[in-house]
Structures are given as structure tokens and as C-alpha cells.
Enzyme design. Structure first.
Site, PDB file in Angstrom:
ATOM      1  N   HIS A 140      15.905   6.758  19.464  1.00 30.02           N
ATOM      2  CA  HIS A 140      17.064   7.532  19.034  1.00 30.02           C
ATOM      3  C   HIS A 140      16.840   9.024  19.260  1.00 30.02           C
ATOM      4  O   HIS A 140      15.824   9.434  19.803  1.00 30.02           O
ATOM      5  CB  HIS A 140      17.395   7.222  17.567  1.00 30.02           C
ATOM      6  N   CYS A 152      10.001   4.824  14.838  1.00 30.88           N
ATOM      7  CA  CYS A 152      10.794   4.767  16.073  1.00 30.88           C
ATOM      8  C   CYS A 152      10.225   5.707  17.134  1.00 30.88           C
ATOM      9  O   CYS A 152       9.274   6.438  16.882  1.00 30.88           O
ATOM     10  CB  CYS A 152      12.238   5.182  15.768  1.00 30.88           C
TER      11      CYS A 152
END
Length: 177
Positions: A140, A152
């Protein structure tokens, strides 16, 4: 049909929470989990899994102006206000999308910040899904200054824009130490 792109993500030697992403001729800086990269990924440890993962889908905010979204061949899902992602081990919807409000612990997909303006779901702990092995491992948009994630891989918007056209369901992302 576009060829599959192999991507390597490696933690930097001086800060294990930051990484270098190499894709074709591109070298991009990225943020990794606050727990670094771990071969023993567990729910809530803040680590990015040491693994080979592939992108499954591209969530995006309709009002976001990130070019490149439409050039990707990944399945595209516009984010709605009632969408979340379950991160509660033991819940039947663990590491799956859920409709909000949801009774168990979850993450909102429509965030107040820009992080999920473009959010690529990675197949970590999806098939098979193991309780407590980690959930919501995405690629992201990064926080300012490439601050660490909860596990992430995060990129600056301009770098996400450069990478998106090359991502497809055959792409393999090797996350290394």
C-alpha cells in the site's frame, strides 16, 4: 498478455524496517514492518513475512488520483465505506474481507489517511489460512518518511504509480532479509 515480473524486496542493512524493492530495471525504496522481516510471522508481531507472495487484487479509493491503477491487470475493487478486513484469529472470517460493522477485530479499508488509496492484497496466509499466522498483509501507500508498517510493504505514491502497470496475478514478490 503482459509477462510476469519478478520482484525482490530486501530489508536494508542499517534499518530492517526499511527496504529496497527491485522490479525489472526499477529500484524503489519501501517501508517494511516495524518488526522487520520474519520467518516466524505471527498475528500482531508487526513483522513482514519472509516469503514469496503474489498479488491477488487491487483495492482503490474512487476519489484518489493515482494514475497507473487502470494500467494494472489485477482485479480492481473500489473501496466502500462498509468494507473491512478481519484480523481476529479464530474468527471464521479471519484474514478475509468483511462488511462493516463487524463484531470481531478488523481493519477499515476506507481509512482517514492515504495508506489504502491503492492497496494490493497479497496472498500471505490465504490458501491455506492458518490461525494467528498474520493477516492483512498488503502492498500500500507509505506513511510520510517511509515509517514502518504493521507487516505490509509500503511505497511512496510516485513509486506505486511506476510499479502498478507491471503487477498482475502471475507476479511473484520475494521478501528477503
Amino acid at each position: 498478455m503482459r509477462r510476469s515480473l519478478a520482484i525482490d524486496v530486501r530489508a536494508t542493512p542499517l534499518d530492517r524496517r526499511k527496504g529496497i524493492l527491485k522490479a525489472g530495471g526499477m529500484t524503489l525504496r519501501c517501508a517494511l514492518g516495524k518488526g522487520g522481516v520474519s520467518a516466524r510471522k505471527r498475528e500482531g508481531d508487526g513483522a513482514t513475512p519472509l516469503a514469496v507472495v503474489k498479488p491477488l487484487a487491487l483495492y482503490f479509493r474512487r476519489n484518489c488520483k493515482v494514475s497507473g491503477v487502470w494500467q494494472s491487470t489485477l482485479p480492481k475493487i473500489p473501496i466502500r465505506a462498509d468494507e473491512g478486513w478481519c484480523d481476529a484469529p479464530g474468527d471464521p472470517r479471519y484474514n478475509r474481507p468483511v462488511k462493516l460493522p463487524y463484531h470481531a477485530s478488523h481493519e477499515k479499508m476506507m481509512r482517514d489517511d492515504r495508506l489504502y488509496n491503492v492497496c494490493i492484497v497479497l496472498d500471505w496466509n490465504m490458501y491455506p489460512r492458518l490461525w494467528s499466522r498474520g493477516s492483512a498483509i498488503f502492498m500500500h501507500i507509505a506513511r510520510p518518511g517511509l515509517k514502518p508498517t504493521e507487516g505490509c510493504i509500503a511505497l511512496e505514491p510516485r513509486d506505486m504509480r511506476r510499479l502498478l502497470p507491471f503487477l498482475n496475478c502471475r507476479t511473484r514478490i520475494r521478501i528477503l532479509r
